[in-house]
Design an enzyme around this catalytic site. Sequence first.
Site, mmCIF file in Angstrom:
data_model
loop_
_atom_site.group_PDB
_atom_site.id
_atom_site.type_symbol
_atom_site.label_atom_id
_atom_site.label_comp_id
_atom_site.label_asym_id
_atom_site.label_seq_id
_atom_site.Cartn_x
_atom_site.Cartn_y
_atom_site.Cartn_z
ATOM 1 N N LYS A 56 0.522 -1.355 -0.071
ATOM 2 C CA LYS A 56 -0.227 0.517 -0.268
ATOM 3 C C LYS A 56 0.753 0.696 0.048
ATOM 4 C CE LYS A 56 -4.171 1.608 0.163
ATOM 5 N NZ LYS A 56 -5.251 0.333 -0.699
ATOM 6 N N ASP A 96 -7.551 4.186 -5.040
ATOM 7 C CA ASP A 96 -7.611 4.374 -3.464
ATOM 8 C C ASP A 96 -8.288 6.050 -3.433
ATOM 9 O OD1 ASP A 96 -8.017 2.614 -1.336
ATOM 10 O OD2 ASP A 96 -7.259 4.250 -0.008
HETATM 11 P P1 NDP Z 1 -13.015 7.547 -2.700
HETATM 12 O O1 NDP Z 1 -11.940 8.686 -2.156
HETATM 13 O O2 NDP Z 1 -13.987 7.961 -4.181
HETATM 14 O O3 NDP Z 1 -14.081 8.124 -2.067
HETATM 15 C C1 NDP Z 1 -14.157 7.971 -0.318
HETATM 16 C C2 NDP Z 1 -15.395 8.980 0.168
HETATM 17 O O4 NDP Z 1 -15.120 8.619 1.802
HETATM 18 C C3 NDP Z 1 -15.736 9.985 -0.036
HETATM 19 O O5 NDP Z 1 -17.014 9.900 -0.181
HETATM 20 C C4 NDP Z 1 -15.284 10.993 1.044
HETATM 21 O O6 NDP Z 1 -15.925 11.975 1.080
HETATM 22 C C5 NDP Z 1 -15.069 10.212 1.963
HETATM 23 N N1 NDP Z 1 -13.998 9.876 3.475
HETATM 24 C C6 NDP Z 1 -12.874 10.176 3.153
HETATM 25 N N2 NDP Z 1 -12.760 10.238 4.163
HETATM 26 C C7 NDP Z 1 -12.811 10.291 5.283
HETATM 27 C C8 NDP Z 1 -13.469 10.678 7.094
HETATM 28 N N3 NDP Z 1 -12.608 11.148 6.735
HETATM 29 N N4 NDP Z 1 -14.782 10.722 7.933
HETATM 30 C C9 NDP Z 1 -15.873 11.180 6.660
HETATM 31 N N5 NDP Z 1 -15.587 10.995 5.334
HETATM 32 C C10 NDP Z 1 -15.027 9.789 4.350
HETATM 33 O O7 NDP Z 1 -12.531 6.604 -2.270
HETATM 34 P P2 NDP Z 1 -13.141 5.501 -2.660
HETATM 35 O O8 NDP Z 1 -14.762 5.339 -2.483
HETATM 36 O O9 NDP Z 1 -12.283 4.110 -3.659
HETATM 37 O O10 NDP Z 1 -12.545 4.124 -1.116
HETATM 38 C C11 NDP Z 1 -13.593 4.454 -0.051
HETATM 39 C C12 NDP Z 1 -13.032 2.791 0.605
HETATM 40 O O11 NDP Z 1 -12.532 2.221 -0.213
HETATM 41 C C13 NDP Z 1 -11.685 3.058 1.562
HETATM 42 O O12 NDP Z 1 -11.127 2.872 2.467
HETATM 43 C C14 NDP Z 1 -10.271 2.476 0.155
HETATM 44 O O13 NDP Z 1 -9.130 2.015 1.684
HETATM 45 C C15 NDP Z 1 -11.641 0.937 -0.236
HETATM 46 N N6 NDP Z 1 -11.158 0.570 -1.764
HETATM 47 C C16 NDP Z 1 -11.270 1.054 -2.289
HETATM 48 C C17 NDP Z 1 -10.988 0.545 -3.222
HETATM 49 C C18 NDP Z 1 -11.116 1.093 -4.829
HETATM 50 O O14 NDP Z 1 -10.675 0.330 -5.992
HETATM 51 N N7 NDP Z 1 -11.640 2.164 -5.498
HETATM 52 C C19 NDP Z 1 -10.795 -1.123 -3.226
HETATM 53 C C20 NDP Z 1 -10.805 -0.887 -2.199
HETATM 54 C C21 NDP Z 1 -11.097 -0.990 -1.537
HETATM 55 P P3 NDP Z 1 -15.676 13.957 0.592
HETATM 56 O O15 NDP Z 1 -16.195 13.500 -0.605
HETATM 57 O O16 NDP Z 1 -16.274 14.449 1.695
HETATM 58 O O17 NDP Z 1 -13.748 13.372 0.487
#
Ligand code: NDP
Length: 380
Positions: A56, A96
């Site tokens: 990572k 991510d």
């Molecule tokens: P994005 O950046 O596309 O979206 C993240 C979302 O979570 C946004 O809505 C963001 O809000 C919100 N968020 C982030 N940090 C916080 C926080 N501290 N408190 C509240 N809300 C928060 O990321 P992904 O959708 O790609 O990833 C989401 C999760 O899924 C992560 O844990 C990631 O590791 C996991 N994941 C992702 C994969 C992928 O293919 N993308 C694969 C496997 C796991 P805002 O819009 O305000 O920033």
Amino acid sequence: IIHVNNGYRIQFNNALGPYKGGVRFHPSVTPDILKFLAFEQIFKNAITGLHIGGAKGGADFDPKGKSDKEIMKFCQAFMSSFYNSIGADIDILGGDIGVGAREVGYLFGEYKQLTNSYHSIITSKPLSLGGSLGRISATGYGLIYFTQTLLEDIGETLKGKICTISGSGNVAIHAIEKLYDLGAIPVTCSDSKGAIHDSNGIDLTLLKNLKLERRASLEYYVAERKSATYVKKEQYEGGSNHVWNIPCFAAFPCATQNELGEDCAKRLINNDVKVVSEGANMPTTKNAIELFKEHNILFGPAKAANAGGVAVSVLEMSQNSSLQYFTEEEVDEKLQNIMSNIYTDIKKTCDEYCLEMDLVSGANILGFKRVANAMIAQGV
Ligand code: NDP
């Protein structure tokens, strides 16, 4: 003005194949967070049955509010610092939080520039750079396929059921999309500033427009959708995300780590939730998982439920090296098979170790055994 950020890459285990894991750009990134993510990634990747190790990376850089040029400059600086340590057979990056197609494109472009090669050192690439069809939606869709398989095993279905989701990024949006495809009713989403409850079901077109095109806060959702309510993060009861107050059949935490604690778990249990499946990495705290277990709530752990993303990344790598590309339907069919096999393999492990429906332990044992066997086979 000189702006300095810290970036890291944790290469944790390559017994099963080259290191593989995403890159996160978020101000909260520290080496400790990346270490737990890399540690989990080893076993997640093993559970898919594909030949990849675990890693990572990321930086405490905040892409929010930055211009395209600033993002590009940062991606170039990040890649130039450690391009020598990665490679298509050594360590392959991916997306991510905060790293989507735009950032992946800039990272890839800088690697190409520095090495004069077109190697597949990063996945989740835009289609124009050799990305795979179906990769963007893979984690969210895979999460729902996994949950569907789990429910089928106990004679249940998502059809017609109220579902709650946190997050509104890549994983949350595609989970919502697949829930609609299967006839479920997703009624919540959230971002870092607040939460939406839309009793008529989340308006996916509006959500995509806000988050993917305008990159705006969810507070603007309610202005265009009268059936919805918005609760600011500062107004969350006891600090717990408002989405977990809403009665539901299935809950999908899809934002970030430790977002679903004991208090949220109690609210979900009191509202008779039947299944909780993790789209984000480790969103549920240890105590919350214990509570779900005590109350016999079905629980899909992240290392199994969200493995669809990395699985399709491996399909992307294989397409890049063979120069043969799959159609969207082919990728989706493969994804469905992979998610269903993941569930079956974990369930078999649960049966073997008399764990009933403790999929957390089943997934840990399955992943650990695959990695340990590969390490032993290579000698010490
Ligand atoms: P994005 O950046 O596309 O979206 C993240 C979302 O979570 C946004 O809505 C963001 O809000 C919100 N968020 C982030 N940090 C916080 C926080 N501290 N408190 C509240 N809300 C928060 O990321 P992904 O959708 O790609 O990833 C989401 C999760 O899924 C992560 O844990 C990631 O590791 C996991 N994941 C992702 C994969 C992928 O293919 N993308 C694969 C496997 C796991 P805002 O819009 O305000 O920033």
